[in-house]
Write a protein that holds these residues in place. Structure first.
Motif, PDB file in Angstrom:
ATOM      1  N   VAL A  83      17.903 -14.740 -25.956  1.00 35.29           N
ATOM      2  CA  VAL A  83      16.928 -13.710 -25.587  1.00 35.29           C
ATOM      3  C   VAL A  83      15.932 -14.235 -24.556  1.00 35.29           C
ATOM      4  O   VAL A  83      15.218 -13.458 -23.928  1.00 35.29           O
ATOM      5  CB  VAL A  83      16.206 -13.193 -26.847  1.00 35.29           C
ATOM      6  N   GLY A  84      15.873 -15.550 -24.356  1.00 28.25           N
ATOM      7  CA  GLY A  84      15.035 -16.114 -23.308  1.00 28.25           C
ATOM      8  C   GLY A  84      13.841 -16.914 -23.781  1.00 28.25           C
ATOM      9  O   GLY A  84      12.902 -17.140 -23.010  1.00 28.25           O
TER      10      GLY A  84
ATOM     11  N   THR B 205       5.467 -11.807 -26.800  1.00 31.01           N
ATOM     12  CA  THR B 205       6.481 -11.353 -25.849  1.00 31.01           C
ATOM     13  C   THR B 205       7.727 -10.871 -26.567  1.00 31.01           C
ATOM     14  O   THR B 205       8.308  -9.829 -26.215  1.00 31.01           O
ATOM     15  CB  THR B 205       6.845 -12.489 -24.883  1.00 31.01           C
ATOM     16  N   ALA B 206       8.159 -11.633 -27.584  1.00 30.28           N
ATOM     17  CA  ALA B 206       9.350 -11.238 -28.323  1.00 30.28           C
ATOM     18  C   ALA B 206       9.140  -9.908 -29.042  1.00 30.28           C
ATOM     19  O   ALA B 206       9.997  -9.015 -28.996  1.00 30.28           O
ATOM     20  CB  ALA B 206       9.719 -12.332 -29.322  1.00 30.28           C
ATOM     21  N   LEU B 207       8.004  -9.752 -29.702  1.00 30.65           N
ATOM     22  CA  LEU B 207       7.744  -8.503 -30.419  1.00 30.65           C
ATOM     23  C   LEU B 207       7.617  -7.318 -29.463  1.00 30.65           C
ATOM     24  O   LEU B 207       8.072  -6.211 -29.770  1.00 30.65           O
ATOM     25  CB  LEU B 207       6.473  -8.642 -31.259  1.00 30.65           C
ATOM     26  N   ALA B 208       6.997  -7.566 -28.295  1.00 28.92           N
ATOM     27  CA  ALA B 208       6.898  -6.497 -27.298  1.00 28.92           C
ATOM     28  C   ALA B 208       8.283  -6.091 -26.805  1.00 28.92           C
ATOM     29  O   ALA B 208       8.580  -4.900 -26.655  1.00 28.92           O
ATOM     30  CB  ALA B 208       6.028  -6.955 -26.131  1.00 28.92           C
ATOM     31  N   LEU B 209       9.135  -7.092 -26.570  1.00 30.09           N
ATOM     32  CA  LEU B 209      10.498  -6.811 -26.119  1.00 30.09           C
ATOM     33  C   LEU B 209      11.261  -6.027 -27.178  1.00 30.09           C
ATOM     34  O   LEU B 209      11.939  -5.029 -26.872  1.00 30.09           O
ATOM     35  CB  LEU B 209      11.217  -8.122 -25.803  1.00 30.09           C
ATOM     36  N   PHE B 210      11.139  -6.444 -28.435  1.00 26.97           N
ATOM     37  CA  PHE B 210      11.853  -5.760 -29.511  1.00 26.97           C
ATOM     38  C   PHE B 210      11.361  -4.334 -29.673  1.00 26.97           C
ATOM     39  O   PHE B 210      12.162  -3.398 -29.815  1.00 26.97           O
ATOM     40  CB  PHE B 210      11.661  -6.514 -30.833  1.00 26.97           C
ATOM     41  N   SER B 211      10.050  -4.140 -29.661  1.00 22.59           N
ATOM     42  CA  SER B 211       9.498  -2.810 -29.910  1.00 22.59           C
ATOM     43  C   SER B 211       9.788  -1.838 -28.774  1.00 22.59           C
ATOM     44  O   SER B 211      10.070  -0.662 -29.008  1.00 22.59           O
ATOM     45  CB  SER B 211       7.985  -2.909 -30.142  1.00 22.59           C
ATOM     46  N   VAL B 212       9.749  -2.322 -27.543  1.00 23.35           N
ATOM     47  CA  VAL B 212      10.002  -1.449 -26.394  1.00 23.35           C
ATOM     48  C   VAL B 212      11.470  -1.040 -26.321  1.00 23.35           C
ATOM     49  O   VAL B 212      11.806   0.132 -26.142  1.00 23.35           O
ATOM     50  CB  VAL B 212       9.574  -2.144 -25.083  1.00 23.35           C
ATOM     51  N   LEU B 213      12.361  -2.017 -26.489  1.00 26.13           N
ATOM     52  CA  LEU B 213      13.782  -1.732 -26.328  1.00 26.13           C
ATOM     53  C   LEU B 213      14.375  -0.998 -27.522  1.00 26.13           C
ATOM     54  O   LEU B 213      15.366  -0.279 -27.382  1.00 26.13           O
ATOM     55  CB  LEU B 213      14.544  -3.035 -26.087  1.00 26.13           C
TER      56      LEU B 213
ATOM     57  N   ARG C  93      12.615   1.094 -29.627  1.00 23.87           N
ATOM     58  CA  ARG C  93      11.667   2.096 -30.120  1.00 23.87           C
ATOM     59  C   ARG C  93      12.389   3.354 -30.606  1.00 23.87           C
ATOM     60  O   ARG C  93      11.838   4.111 -31.411  1.00 23.87           O
ATOM     61  CB  ARG C  93      10.656   2.463 -29.041  1.00 23.87           C
ATOM     62  N   LYS C  94      13.596   3.605 -30.128  1.00 22.56           N
ATOM     63  CA  LYS C  94      14.340   4.790 -30.568  1.00 22.56           C
ATOM     64  C   LYS C  94      15.243   4.497 -31.757  1.00 22.56           C
ATOM     65  O   LYS C  94      16.006   5.358 -32.187  1.00 22.56           O
ATOM     66  CB  LYS C  94      15.184   5.337 -29.409  1.00 22.56           C
ATOM     67  N   GLY C  95      15.162   3.293 -32.271  1.00 20.75           N
ATOM     68  CA  GLY C  95      16.020   2.919 -33.399  1.00 20.75           C
ATOM     69  C   GLY C  95      16.596   1.539 -33.185  1.00 20.75           C
ATOM     70  O   GLY C  95      16.658   1.033 -32.056  1.00 20.75           O
ATOM     71  N   ALA C  96      17.052   0.937 -34.272  1.00 19.42           N
ATOM     72  CA  ALA C  96      17.532  -0.445 -34.220  1.00 19.42           C
ATOM     73  C   ALA C  96      19.041  -0.524 -34.032  1.00 19.42           C
ATOM     74  O   ALA C  96      19.685  -1.452 -34.488  1.00 19.42           O
ATOM     75  CB  ALA C  96      17.136  -1.160 -35.513  1.00 19.42           C
ATOM     76  N   ASP C  97      19.623   0.459 -33.368  1.00 16.72           N
ATOM     77  CA  ASP C  97      21.073   0.479 -33.213  1.00 16.72           C
ATOM     78  C   ASP C  97      21.512   0.064 -31.807  1.00 16.72           C
ATOM     79  O   ASP C  97      22.685   0.200 -31.465  1.00 16.72           O
ATOM     80  CB  ASP C  97      21.619   1.882 -33.520  1.00 16.72           C
ATOM     81  N   ASP C  98      20.593  -0.422 -30.993  1.00 17.70           N
ATOM     82  CA  ASP C  98      20.939  -0.784 -29.611  1.00 17.70           C
ATOM     83  C   ASP C  98      20.633  -2.262 -29.380  1.00 17.70           C
ATOM     84  O   ASP C  98      19.914  -2.627 -28.452  1.00 17.70           O
ATOM     85  CB  ASP C  98      20.157   0.091 -28.629  1.00 17.70           C
ATOM     86  N   ILE C  99      21.215  -3.118 -30.225  1.00 22.09           N
ATOM     87  CA  ILE C  99      20.984  -4.549 -30.128  1.00 22.09           C
ATOM     88  C   ILE C  99      21.595  -5.114 -28.847  1.00 22.09           C
ATOM     89  O   ILE C  99      21.058  -6.052 -28.251  1.00 22.09           O
ATOM     90  CB  ILE C  99      21.563  -5.268 -31.360  1.00 22.09           C
ATOM     91  N   LEU C 100      22.718  -4.533 -28.402  1.00 21.96           N
ATOM     92  CA  LEU C 100      23.364  -5.036 -27.183  1.00 21.96           C
ATOM     93  C   LEU C 100      22.432  -4.940 -25.989  1.00 21.96           C
ATOM     94  O   LEU C 100      22.345  -5.871 -25.179  1.00 21.96           O
ATOM     95  CB  LEU C 100      24.650  -4.249 -26.916  1.00 21.96           C
TER      96      LEU C 100
ATOM     97  N   LEU D  15      21.153  -8.127 -23.645  1.00 17.37           N
ATOM     98  CA  LEU D  15      21.332  -8.145 -22.191  1.00 17.37           C
ATOM     99  C   LEU D  15      19.993  -8.219 -21.471  1.00 17.37           C
ATOM    100  O   LEU D  15      19.847  -8.941 -20.484  1.00 17.37           O
ATOM    101  CB  LEU D  15      22.111  -6.903 -21.753  1.00 17.37           C
ATOM    102  N   THR D  16      19.013  -7.492 -21.967  1.00 21.44           N
ATOM    103  CA  THR D  16      17.681  -7.555 -21.365  1.00 21.44           C
ATOM    104  C   THR D  16      17.088  -8.944 -21.507  1.00 21.44           C
ATOM    105  O   THR D  16      16.443  -9.463 -20.587  1.00 21.44           O
ATOM    106  CB  THR D  16      16.752  -6.514 -22.003  1.00 21.44           C
ATOM    107  N   GLY D  17      17.292  -9.566 -22.672  1.00 21.38           N
ATOM    108  CA  GLY D  17      16.804 -10.924 -22.874  1.00 21.38           C
ATOM    109  C   GLY D  17      17.435 -11.916 -21.926  1.00 21.38           C
ATOM    110  O   GLY D  17      16.756 -12.813 -21.406  1.00 21.38           O
ATOM    111  N   VAL D  18      18.732 -11.769 -21.690  1.00 16.42           N
ATOM    112  CA  VAL D  18      19.419 -12.664 -20.752  1.00 16.42           C
ATOM    113  C   VAL D  18      18.854 -12.510 -19.342  1.00 16.42           C
ATOM    114  O   VAL D  18      18.559 -13.497 -18.651  1.00 16.42           O
ATOM    115  CB  VAL D  18      20.930 -12.373 -20.754  1.00 16.42           C
ATOM    116  N   ILE D  19      18.684 -11.259 -18.906  1.00 13.83           N
ATOM    117  CA  ILE D  19      18.145 -11.007 -17.560  1.00 13.83           C
ATOM    118  C   ILE D  19      16.703 -11.497 -17.462  1.00 13.83           C
ATOM    119  O   ILE D  19      16.292 -12.092 -16.452  1.00 13.83           O
ATOM    120  CB  ILE D  19      18.227  -9.500 -17.242  1.00 13.83           C
ATOM    121  N   LEU D  20      15.919 -11.280 -18.512  1.00 14.45           N
ATOM    122  CA  LEU D  20      14.541 -11.757 -18.519  1.00 14.45           C
ATOM    123  C   LEU D  20      14.493 -13.279 -18.436  1.00 14.45           C
ATOM    124  O   LEU D  20      13.633 -13.844 -17.754  1.00 14.45           O
ATOM    125  CB  LEU D  20      13.836 -11.281 -19.788  1.00 14.45           C
ATOM    126  N   GLY D  21      15.423 -13.945 -19.114  1.00 15.19           N
ATOM    127  CA  GLY D  21      15.487 -15.403 -19.041  1.00 15.19           C
ATOM    128  C   GLY D  21      15.774 -15.889 -17.633  1.00 15.19           C
ATOM    129  O   GLY D  21      15.156 -16.851 -17.156  1.00 15.19           O
TER     130      GLY D  21
END
Length: 314
Positions: free
Chosen positions: A71-72, A112-120, A122-129, A133-139
């Motif tokens: 995740v970076g 930063t991690a909590l902000a990333l988790f909450s933003v991505l 926010r519509k539910g915890a079913d979009d882990i992929l 991917l966002t974590g990789v790009i952020l890294g």
């Protein structure tokens, strides 16, 4: 059988710790033991934290090839070190109180991690992929920004950043270690209380929801534990990306079970054993320094490639 294997893992950890403490012990014993105990505690805390966090993250992501480091966290840690040196200068960075630096690094990593988790999510915890991917790009972005900032440093300041960007267990601050130990104990206790819910999460969202589990709440809570565990261990000694992959893979191999009440302690013990036994071999037997993390990352990288390239069973 599972209990016997867990007991064996515990015995291996105790044996590794005993050898690390007592091997070739000479006078002044009290002073040497105090130094060894501090380093041993750091090894156990970091290994246990990363092992636990990786099992949690893999359960949430439903993928045993991933680690929280993807995740970076490591890139963000290097970026923090670079910006602190660039802002404060080499002398100011060296004069920064250790607890203040530890607090800044832990807070930024967790926030930063909590902000990333909450933003991505926010519509539910079913979009882990999408989160991964966002974590990789952020890294990648943070590594680029850190590299750009490092070009503005003079050679002595760049050397400080390089030294602070790699994991080291020498000279761990005891106050930081106490705080990190308390955080690990608290997070591990919460994770063990969540173990039965994590067993259901591992079945997938479509199965967990009809069973009456508040899937999103459990996933967010587990991600919070992952963020806190990885942030604390990274701020304490530095980033170790692939240790968790080794610990988690060995835990699943040693204990062929789906119960997290067994897997979480096993991964924690294996992570601690890898660091303690590895440090014992390199430091006591081979007389080498600061090479353990390189070997761990190399072995973990090979394991990651093996998991990616192996053919799935028909």
């Amino acid at each position: 059988m599972t209990d016997k294997r867990s007991l064996l893992l515990f015995v291996l950890l105790v044996l590794s710790c005993t050898l690390f403490l007592l091997w070739n012990l000479r006078a002044p014993m009290g002073f040497i033991l105090s130094l060894r105990l501090t380093k041993l505690a750091a090894l156990c805390v970091v290994g246990g934290a990363i092992g636990t966090a990786t099992v949690l993250f893999q359960t949430i992501a439903a993928n045993r090839m991933l680690t929280p480091g993807i995740v970076g966290f490591d890139a963000l840690f290097v970026f923090i070190q670079t910006m602190l040196v660039l802002t404060l200068g080499g002398i100011g960075f060296a004069g920064l109180p250790s607890l203040a630096q530890f607090g800044i690094e832990t807070f930024v990593l967790v926030a930063t991690a909590l902000a990333l988790f909450s933003v991505l999510l926010r519509k539910g915890a079913d979009d882990i992929l999408r989160l991964v991917l966002t974590g990789v790009i952020l890294g990648v972005l943070l590594r680029g920004l850190a590299g750009l900032a490092q070009r503005l440093l003079d050679p002595s300041e760049f050397a400080i950043v390089q030294q602070a960007s790699f994991a080291t267990f020498s000279g761990v601050n005891q106050n930081q270690l106490v705080i990190a130990s308390l955080i690990l104990i608290l997070c591990f206790g919460v994770a063990m209380r969540m173990a039965r819910f994590l067993d259901i999460v591992a079945l997938g969202r479509n199965v967990a929801l009809p069973l009456g589990l508040d899937y999103d709440r459990v996933v967010f809570a587990a991600l919070g534990l992952v963020a806190l565990l990885v942030a604390t261990s990274t701020a304490l000694v530095g980033p170790i990306t692939f240790l968790g992959l080794l610990a988690s893979s060995l835990a699943h191999a040693a204990l062929p079970t789906w119960r997290h009440a067994k897997l979480l302690p096993a991964a924690a013990m294996i992570g601690a054993t890898i660091l303690v036994a590895g440090q014992f071999v390199f430091e006591r037997l081979l007389g080498l320094q600061s090479t353990l993390t390189v070997i761990v990352e190399f072995a973990g990288g090979l394991l990651f490639l093996f998991l990616v390239l192996r053919r799935p069973k028909p």
